[in-house]
Design an enzyme around this catalytic site. Structure first.
Site, PDB file in Angstrom:
ATOM      1  CE  LYS A  44      -3.999  -2.087   0.043  1.00 19.38           C
ATOM      2  NZ  LYS A  44      -4.681  -2.122  -1.284  1.00 19.38           N
ATOM      3  CB  SER A 258      -4.196 -10.653   2.166  1.00 19.18           C
ATOM      4  OG  SER A 258      -2.997  -9.929   2.302  1.00 19.18           O
TER       5      SER A 258
END
Lengths: 317, 92
Positions: A44, A258
């Site tokens: 991110k 994830s």
């Protein structure tokens, strides 16, 4: 290059490593792009930096501004770092059922946290952030779900890096959240490699997260364009946890949950190709390291079943 | 062709609270028609104007049917069909 003029200049340029022990055969090879090597430890950092830079360039962000964003963690942590370096105040709206480490990290970077109800999942965080932004016209919401600079960061960064390191790439597997990674990398790779397969791994949570009052409250990120993808898999917490542990045990990569979901989809594709006697170079993303998930007990549990218990009711991806 | 269909919380009032129901059909549309027969109104929540509802995702053995032929997706005996509402998920 190993010397940078500041931390934000060190975003991107992550290594791609082979997984010789998890790859099904010499002809079907798996490659992991280690996005945990970014400054705050997740992929991110790329969209956070790109969205802030674009908002500065077009004048929406000026010195002293307040930034508000719905985020369950990684984007918030990345924005917190970028905002700290550049001198903005940051408010994150996040569901109360996210891991403790994320909240602690955000506070460490000086961000303010507003909690949205767990029962509403991320949809509630998005709705609440939109309301707050409407009430405070001077606040700037970068809105990662609909901000083209999110996908653009991957179109100009992650995608080209993958192609340089792996020109023979046949499949790309990424996680589907804001959809920014898959849209950006997918569009770039499709332009360069017309036969490439773009595969999405979407986390499937416990029932709490899907507790909408009606179906029309559902949410599809504005960035999402189905035509970029070749296929899309739903991966539940048991498979995600099992693969996260396998990646650590077999290849020594300490990744977040994830990434386990993404690896599960990548291994499914790899097994299909191997069964059909084909060859493939399958690249996938390691979104972040396992640090922020240690308190879930997923890594130290005696077996996979015990490990899954720690994720009950959590937004694990 | 008998398949098992997992029903999300929000639609369970229509299946008498059942979390998982079985249905028959060689394609996804046939299965949805069979669901509608047994649980009146359920089909209309999944399909709108001949297409899958925008905020409904359906998976066959964990693969999104929008990439496997949509409502024409072929089914085998024992397939697992999962219905989920679209939510803002992911590691965002």
């Amino acid at each position: 290059m190993t010397r940078y003029s500041s931390l934000v200049d060190a975003v991107g340029g992550t290594p791609l490593v082979g997984l010789p022990r998890l790859s099904p055969s010499a002809d079907v090879r798996l490659w992991a792009k280690l996005e945990d090597r970014n400054p705050t430890g997740s992929i991110k950092d790329r969209p956070a930096l790109a969205m802030v830079a674009a908002a500065e360039a077009d004048g929406r962000l000026r010195p002293g501004c307040t930034v508000i964003e719905p985020t369950s963690g990684n984007t918030g942590i990345s924005l917190a770092m970028v905002c700290r370096v550049k001198g903005y105040r940051l408010i994150c709206v996040m569901p109360e059922n996210t891991s403790q480490e994320r909240k602690l990290l955000l506070r460490a970077y000086g961000a303010q946290i507003i909690s949205s109800p767990a029962a509403g999942g991320s949809n509630a965080a998005v709705a609440m952030a939109k309301e707050l932004a409407a009430d405070h016209p001077d606040w700037v919401m970068l809105y990662q779900y609909g901000n083209p600079d999110n996908a653009l960061a991957h179109y100009t960064g992650t995608g080209p890096e993958l192609l340089v390191d792996l020109p023979e790439l046949t499949h790309f597997v990424g996680g589907l959240g804001t959809t920014g990674t898959l849209m950006g990398v997918g569009r770039y790779l499709r332009e360069q490699l017309p036969d490439v397969q773009i595969v999405a791994a979407e986390p499937r949570y416990g029932e709490l997260v899907y507790g909408l009052r009606n179906l029309d409250e559902g949410f599809v990120p504005e960035l999402y364009d189905e035509s970029v993808l070749t296929s899309r898999f739903s991966v539940g917490p048991d498979d995600a946890v099992r693969r996260t542990r396998e990646l650590l045990e077999v290849e020594g990569i300490f990744a977040g949950i994830s990434t386990g979901a993404i690896l599960h989809a990548a291994l499914g594709i790899a097994a299909r190709v191997a069964r059909d006697g084909g060859s493939a170079d399958i690249a996938f993303v390691v979104c972040d390291g396992g640090w922020k998930y240690l308190s879930t007990g997923v890594y130290e549990a005696g077996d996979d079943a015990q490990a899954s218990v720690g994720l009950e009711g959590q937004l694990w991806a | 062709m008998s398949v098992s269909v997992s029903v999300p919380t929000i639609l369970r009032p229509m299946t008498k609270g059942e979390k998982s129901v079985s249905a028959d059909g060689a394609t996804l549309s046939e299965v949805i028609a069979d669901l509608e027969n047994n649980y009146a109104g359920l089909g209309g929540r999944l399909v709108k104007d001949g297409a899958l509802h925008r905020f409904v995702n359906i998976y066959v053995n964990d693969e999104d049917v929008r990439f496997t032929g949509g409502l024409d997706t072929q089914l085998k005996d024992g397939d697992q069909v999962t219905i989920l509402p679209a939510v803002a998920g992911g590691r965002f």
